[in-house]
Design a protein around this motif. Structure first.
Motif, PDB file in Angstrom:
ATOM      1  N   MET A   1       0.845  -1.181   0.000  1.00 19.91           N
ATOM      2  CA  MET A   1       0.000   0.000   0.000  1.00 19.91           C
ATOM      3  C   MET A   1       0.892   1.247   0.000  1.00 19.91           C
ATOM      4  SD  MET A   1      -3.249  -0.931   0.191  1.00 19.91           S
ATOM      5  CE  MET A   1      -4.138   0.417   0.886  1.00 19.91           C
ATOM      6  N   VAL A   2       0.530   2.187  -0.829  1.00 20.73           N
ATOM      7  CA  VAL A   2       1.253   3.450  -0.905  1.00 20.73           C
ATOM      8  C   VAL A   2       0.567   4.449   0.027  1.00 20.73           C
ATOM      9  CG1 VAL A   2       1.874   5.350  -2.422  1.00 20.73           C
ATOM     10  CG2 VAL A   2       1.924   3.021  -3.278  1.00 20.73           C
ATOM     11  N   ASN A   3       1.344   5.145   0.806  1.00 21.76           N
ATOM     12  CA  ASN A   3       0.793   6.151   1.708  1.00 21.76           C
ATOM     13  C   ASN A   3       0.577   7.444   0.920  1.00 21.76           C
ATOM     14  OD1 ASN A   3       0.159   7.974   3.708  1.00 21.76           O
ATOM     15  ND2 ASN A   3       1.747   7.260   5.114  1.00 21.76           N
ATOM     16  N   GLN A   4      -0.605   7.567   0.319  1.00 16.48           N
ATOM     17  CA  GLN A   4      -0.922   8.727  -0.522  1.00 16.48           C
ATOM     18  C   GLN A   4      -0.854  10.033   0.271  1.00 16.48           C
ATOM     19  OE1 GLN A   4      -1.616   8.975  -3.770  1.00 16.48           O
ATOM     20  NE2 GLN A   4      -1.778   6.844  -4.341  1.00 16.48           N
ATOM     21  N   TRP A   5      -1.294  10.008   1.516  1.00 15.68           N
ATOM     22  CA  TRP A   5      -1.288  11.225   2.328  1.00 15.68           C
ATOM     23  C   TRP A   5       0.141  11.732   2.494  1.00 15.68           C
ATOM     24  CZ3 TRP A   5       0.876  13.131   6.708  1.00 15.68           C
ATOM     25  CH2 TRP A   5       0.331  14.311   7.196  1.00 15.68           C
ATOM     26  N   GLY A  38       5.939  14.177  -6.604  1.00 17.82           N
ATOM     27  CA  GLY A  38       5.161  14.126  -5.372  1.00 17.82           C
ATOM     28  C   GLY A  38       3.663  14.201  -5.596  1.00 17.82           C
ATOM     29  N   PHE A  39       3.204  13.948  -6.822  1.00 12.98           N
ATOM     30  CA  PHE A  39       1.774  13.972  -7.124  1.00 12.98           C
ATOM     31  C   PHE A  39       1.392  12.676  -7.824  1.00 12.98           C
ATOM     32  CE2 PHE A  39      -1.881  15.404  -9.816  1.00 12.98           C
ATOM     33  CZ  PHE A  39      -2.755  15.658  -8.781  1.00 12.98           C
ATOM     34  N   LEU A  40       0.735  11.786  -7.098  1.00 16.91           N
ATOM     35  CA  LEU A  40       0.359  10.479  -7.632  1.00 16.91           C
ATOM     36  C   LEU A  40      -1.116  10.188  -7.328  1.00 16.91           C
ATOM     37  CD1 LEU A  40       3.476   8.495  -6.378  1.00 16.91           C
ATOM     38  CD2 LEU A  40       3.022   9.239  -8.703  1.00 16.91           C
ATOM     39  N   ARG A  47      -0.212  -1.271  -9.064  1.00 14.63           N
ATOM     40  CA  ARG A  47      -1.467  -0.876  -8.430  1.00 14.63           C
ATOM     41  C   ARG A  47      -2.062   0.401  -9.024  1.00 14.63           C
ATOM     42  NH1 ARG A  47      -2.146  -5.075  -5.543  1.00 14.63           N
ATOM     43  NH2 ARG A  47      -0.701  -5.676  -3.940  1.00 14.63           N
ATOM     44  N   VAL A  48      -1.595   0.793 -10.186  1.00 14.12           N
ATOM     45  CA  VAL A  48      -2.112   2.007 -10.812  1.00 14.12           C
ATOM     46  C   VAL A  48      -3.591   1.820 -11.154  1.00 14.12           C
ATOM     47  CG1 VAL A  48      -1.524   1.410 -13.195  1.00 14.12           C
ATOM     48  CG2 VAL A  48      -1.588   3.786 -12.503  1.00 14.12           C
ATOM     49  N   CYS A  49      -4.338   2.885 -11.043  1.00 16.71           N
ATOM     50  CA  CYS A  49      -5.777   2.847 -11.316  1.00 16.71           C
ATOM     51  C   CYS A  49      -6.021   2.581 -12.803  1.00 16.71           C
ATOM     52  CB  CYS A  49      -6.410   4.181 -10.912  1.00 16.71           C
ATOM     53  SG  CYS A  49      -8.155   4.296 -11.275  1.00 16.71           S
ATOM     54  N   LEU A  50      -6.811   1.551 -13.108  1.00 14.71           N
ATOM     55  CA  LEU A  50      -7.102   1.204 -14.494  1.00 14.71           C
ATOM     56  C   LEU A  50      -7.991   2.246 -15.166  1.00 14.71           C
ATOM     57  CD1 LEU A  50      -7.739  -2.623 -14.121  1.00 14.71           C
ATOM     58  CD2 LEU A  50      -5.689  -1.476 -14.960  1.00 14.71           C
ATOM     59  N   GLY A  51      -8.743   2.985 -14.386  1.00 17.46           N
ATOM     60  CA  GLY A  51      -9.665   3.969 -14.939  1.00 17.46           C
ATOM     61  C   GLY A  51      -9.105   5.374 -15.016  1.00 17.46           C
TER      62      GLY A  51
END
Length: 107
Positions: A1-5, A38-40, A47-51
């Motif tokens: 899991m990537v810590n998006q925050w 720094g923007f993902l 795990r990239v979003c398919l949509g």
């Protein structure tokens, strides 16, 4: 899991990350930065979003329609009160923050 925050609020990549500053996404000449470090928003790797491409197209259509039909502004007396500090809550889900806006129909 990537810590998006942690990525999106990292002071190493963003000047004042808790403030709403659209200029974070502009380069020195005023053009749009295509891939700011720094923007993902759609994650990366396996795990990239398919949509992602569908979401970007839908967001473009939605905001184009909104800005074509409405003018948005901050309520009088509330200028400079937007702050993106988060209550981390208890877990993965973050509570939504409430903001007041004024939306006026263009025609």
């Amino acid at each position: 899991m990537v810590n998006q925050w942690a990525i999106h609020f990292n002071e190493k990549h963003w000047d004042e990350p808790t403030k709403f500053k659209p200029e974070h996404f502009l380069d020195e000449s005023g053009g749009v930065r295509q891939h700011p470090e720094g923007f993902l928003p759609f994650s990366f790797g396996r795990r990239v979003c398919l949509g992602e491409s569908f979401a970007k197209a839908e967001i473009f259509i939605l905001f184009s329609w909104l800005f074509q039909h409405y003018t948005f502004s901050v309520p009088p007396g509330q200028e400079g009160k937007f702050d993106l500090k988060l209550d981390l809550g208890s877990g993965f889900v973050r509570p939504l923050l409430e903001y007041d806006i004024v939306a006026k129909k263009r025609f």
